[in-house]
Design a protein around this motif. Structure first.
Motif, PDB file in Angstrom:
ATOM      1  N   LYS A   1      19.229  55.969 102.467  1.00  0.00           N
ATOM      2  CA  LYS A   1      19.963  55.965 103.736  1.00  0.00           C
ATOM      3  C   LYS A   1      21.192  56.860 103.633  1.00  0.00           C
ATOM      4  O   LYS A   1      22.211  56.510 103.037  1.00  0.00           O
ATOM      5  N   LEU A   2      21.082  58.037 104.240  1.00  0.00           N
ATOM      6  CA  LEU A   2      22.112  59.052 104.087  1.00  0.00           C
ATOM      7  C   LEU A   2      23.424  58.651 104.747  1.00  0.00           C
ATOM      8  O   LEU A   2      24.507  58.936 104.221  1.00  0.00           O
ATOM      9  N   GLU A   3      23.362  57.987 105.895  1.00  0.00           N
ATOM     10  CA  GLU A   3      24.615  57.558 106.540  1.00  0.00           C
ATOM     11  C   GLU A   3      25.381  56.571 105.671  1.00  0.00           C
ATOM     12  O   GLU A   3      26.622  56.581 105.658  1.00  0.00           O
TER      13      GLU A   3
ATOM     14  N   ILE B   1      29.883  62.320 110.824  1.00  0.00           N
ATOM     15  CA  ILE B   1      28.590  62.983 110.920  1.00  0.00           C
ATOM     16  C   ILE B   1      28.303  63.284 112.384  1.00  0.00           C
ATOM     17  O   ILE B   1      28.419  62.396 113.244  1.00  0.00           O
TER      18      ILE B   1
ATOM     19  N   TYR C   1      23.019  62.614 116.146  1.00  0.00           N
ATOM     20  CA  TYR C   1      21.743  63.317 116.271  1.00  0.00           C
ATOM     21  C   TYR C   1      21.612  63.921 117.670  1.00  0.00           C
ATOM     22  O   TYR C   1      21.741  63.229 118.688  1.00  0.00           O
TER      23      TYR C   1
ATOM     24  N   ILE D   1      23.375  66.429 109.641  1.00  0.00           N
ATOM     25  CA  ILE D   1      22.190  66.125 108.839  1.00  0.00           C
ATOM     26  C   ILE D   1      20.945  66.673 109.538  1.00  0.00           C
ATOM     27  O   ILE D   1      20.717  66.401 110.719  1.00  0.00           O
TER      28      ILE D   1
ATOM     29  N   ASN E   1      17.185  66.233 108.749  1.00  0.00           N
ATOM     30  CA  ASN E   1      16.278  65.464 107.905  1.00  0.00           C
ATOM     31  C   ASN E   1      14.854  65.997 108.026  1.00  0.00           C
ATOM     32  O   ASN E   1      14.289  66.061 109.122  1.00  0.00           O
TER      33      ASN E   1
ATOM     34  N   THR F   1      16.126  67.228 102.843  1.00  0.00           N
ATOM     35  CA  THR F   1      17.133  67.255 103.897  1.00  0.00           C
ATOM     36  C   THR F   1      18.108  68.395 103.647  1.00  0.00           C
ATOM     37  O   THR F   1      18.490  68.666 102.514  1.00  0.00           O
TER      38      THR F   1
ATOM     39  N   PHE G   1      14.091  60.243 102.687  1.00  0.00           N
ATOM     40  CA  PHE G   1      15.418  60.143 103.292  1.00  0.00           C
ATOM     41  C   PHE G   1      15.340  59.488 104.662  1.00  0.00           C
ATOM     42  O   PHE G   1      14.422  59.750 105.440  1.00  0.00           O
ATOM     43  N   LYS G   2      16.332  58.655 104.926  1.00  0.00           N
ATOM     44  CA  LYS G   2      16.431  57.987 106.224  1.00  0.00           C
ATOM     45  C   LYS G   2      17.776  58.352 106.848  1.00  0.00           C
ATOM     46  O   LYS G   2      18.819  58.281 106.198  1.00  0.00           O
ATOM     47  N   SER G   3      17.713  58.756 108.107  1.00  0.00           N
ATOM     48  CA  SER G   3      18.925  59.030 108.880  1.00  0.00           C
ATOM     49  C   SER G   3      18.592  58.799 110.344  1.00  0.00           C
ATOM     50  O   SER G   3      17.429  58.547 110.698  1.00  0.00           O
TER      51      SER G   3
END
Length: 491
Positions: free
Chosen positions: A289-291, A299, A302, A314, A316, A321, A436-438
């Motif tokens: 989880k990037l956040e 950030i 999106y 970001i 992804n 990423t 990766f999760k964002s």
């Protein structure tokens, strides 16, 4: 001179192909492999995502030359995120109209560098006819109208689109299509339920139509996406999924008086664009989880436009990423945060004339640059400092030979990605089993995913059948090597 049919099977993996052939479950692919030349070690492009891979295939260059960084990337000129339709939620968030415009129009006629030429363009200038059936990279000398179905027009507010460049024979399902003579009968595979023709059934039906009427161009590229879509969801059923592809290939061979006759008339090239890696089941463990890693940093939301106070954006791409730092000093903080997570395989960024690489798990740092006494299997020269184990490099002290392990052609592929844009950027990849999760990005827990530099994502099979010259043209094939080979075949 034989005509060439290129079959691009999305997410075709060598271990699945070989197992299926050994078990007698893939008769068409077994036929092509037995009668032709086969490699199980063809190297894809980084990021191992369709847009960057396909653009490298048709240009013969890595992204540092053709300038398509990934499937999802940040455009600093437009100050927006570009997404060539990866994931339903991200597309809806950005707007379907914008994503269609980027994928259909902008990618080929704006984003793809004019400093490189495509296979279609070069063959056309040589007087050869070319065709592209559903491949996302298709720039050539002719222009075609975008003709969206009514439902898509309604959802996108009846937005207008620029004409799209393409070869003599050109389709993107029912969205863009050149004149096909004799006319292709309508089929259910062109409906909304089948992605408006962006599917295997339509592509093979059109190819069979061309073969039956002897109207195939000198070179025809055919993109088959269904294998990828289904393996993302059911990776453990990859064999059964590939069997469906094989049945469609059997229908192609059955257009001829015998399967051997097909190879008398055509050269068939069959490969994939990337592999897939199985992702674990647990969200907490297998989604990076990037956040959370970047908590406290600003950030860009999106789909939003970066604000002056934002620290980074970001982009992804599943198991890969891009992170775009906006402020001086932010890059070092981002890298420090990323190194705290042992699930992150590679962290790479430009460092003056060097590319520096570190890891969330491995100690130390490596940096490299082009030119030097170390020679890899492709004949490229490199200078390397630091810990080569970070990229699983093996260096022979006797002859300065450089060989690759888990990350094939990693130096050129990292260089290609990090020089695809002229702005600060950090490229990161996840270890096998992780993704990766964002915000809004698609994830594939207990499914298949790709994007990284690892051999599981990067190594694909290659079959060439029907060539009269059986001298193997490659020892260590890469997708970027196929363009010059095809030009030579059709010379």
């Amino acid at each position: 001179m034989k005509k060439v049919i290129f079959l691009m099977i999305d997410s075709l993996m060598p271990e699945v192909l070989e197992d299926g052939i050994d078990r007698g479950m893939l008769p068409a692919l077994a036929f092509f492999k037995e009668k032709g030349m086969y490699w199980n070690n063809c190297t894809s492009v980084f990021p191992t995502m369709t847009a960057s891979v396909d653009c490298s295939l048709v240009t013969g260059e890595y992204p540092d030359k053709h300038k398509i960084p990934a499937l999802v990337w940040y455009d600093p000129d437009k100050r927006k995120l570009v997404n060539y339709t990866n994931g339903s939620l991200p597309v809806l968030k950005l707007g379907l109209g914008q994503c269609i415009d980027d994928a259909l129009c902008q990618m080929n006629d704006r984003h793809l560098s004019r400093n490189v030429s495509t296979l279609y363009e070069e063959l056309a200038l040589k007087g050869k006819t070319t065709g592209s059936i559903n491949l996302i990279a298709h720039r050539s000398l002719k222009k075609y109208k975008v003709n969206l179905p009514f439902l898509v027009k309604l959802v996108t507010g009846f937005r207008s689109y620029d004409d799209v460049s393409g070869p003599d024979l050109f389709t993107l399902g029912s969205l863009v299509r050149s004149n096909i003579q004799p006319k292709l009968p309508w089929g259910f595979d062109e409906t909304v339920f089948k992605h408006y023709g962006i599917n295997d059934d339509f592509a093979i039906r059109l190819l069979n139509h061309l073969i039956t009427h002897d109207t195939t161009p000198d070179f025809t590229m055919v993109y088959l996406p269904d294998n990828d879509h289904q393996v993302h969801i059911h990776p453990r059923k990859a064999m059964a999924i590939l069997q469906k592809v094989d049945k469609r290939l059997q229908s192609v061979l059955n257009q001829f008086s015998s399967w051997e006759h097909a190879l008398e008339k055509y050269v068939f090239i069959i490969t994939g664009d990337h592999g897939q890696t199985l992702i674990g089941k647990s969200e907490e463990q297998h989604n990076i989880k990037l956040e959370d890693l970047l908590l406290g940093m600003r950030i860009t939301p999106y789909g939003g436009t970066p604000a002056p106070e934002d620290d980074l954006l970001i982009a992804n791409n599943e198991r890969m990423t891009y992170l775009y730092p906006f402020k001086h000093g932010v890059e070092a903080e981002i890298i420090h945060r990323l190194k705290q997570d042992i699930r992150i395989d590679i962290i790479a960024y430009r460092d003056g004339e060097w590319i520096s690489v570190c890891s969330g798990e491995k100690e130390g740092r490596l940096r490299f640059r082009r030119k030097g006494k170390l020679k890899d299997v492709y004949g490229a020269g490199w200078t390397i400092e630091g810990n080569p184990g970070i990229l699983d490099l093996q260096i022979s002290g006797n002859d300065d030979a450089l060989s690759y392990g888990d990350f094939p052609d990693v130096l050129a592929r990292l260089n290609g990605a990090l020089y695809s844009q002229d702005i600060p950027m950090i490229a990161i990849t996840a270890k096998p089993g992780y993704e990766f999760k964002s915000a809004f990005a698609p994830t594939h827990l207990n499914g298949g995913s790709h994007g990284s530099l690892h051999r599981k994502d990067s190594t694909i099979p290659l079959i060439i059948a029907g060539s009269e010259d059986q001298t193997r043209p490659f020892e260590h094939p890469r997708l970027i090597d196929l363009k010059p080979y095809i030009l030579q075949l059709l010379n």
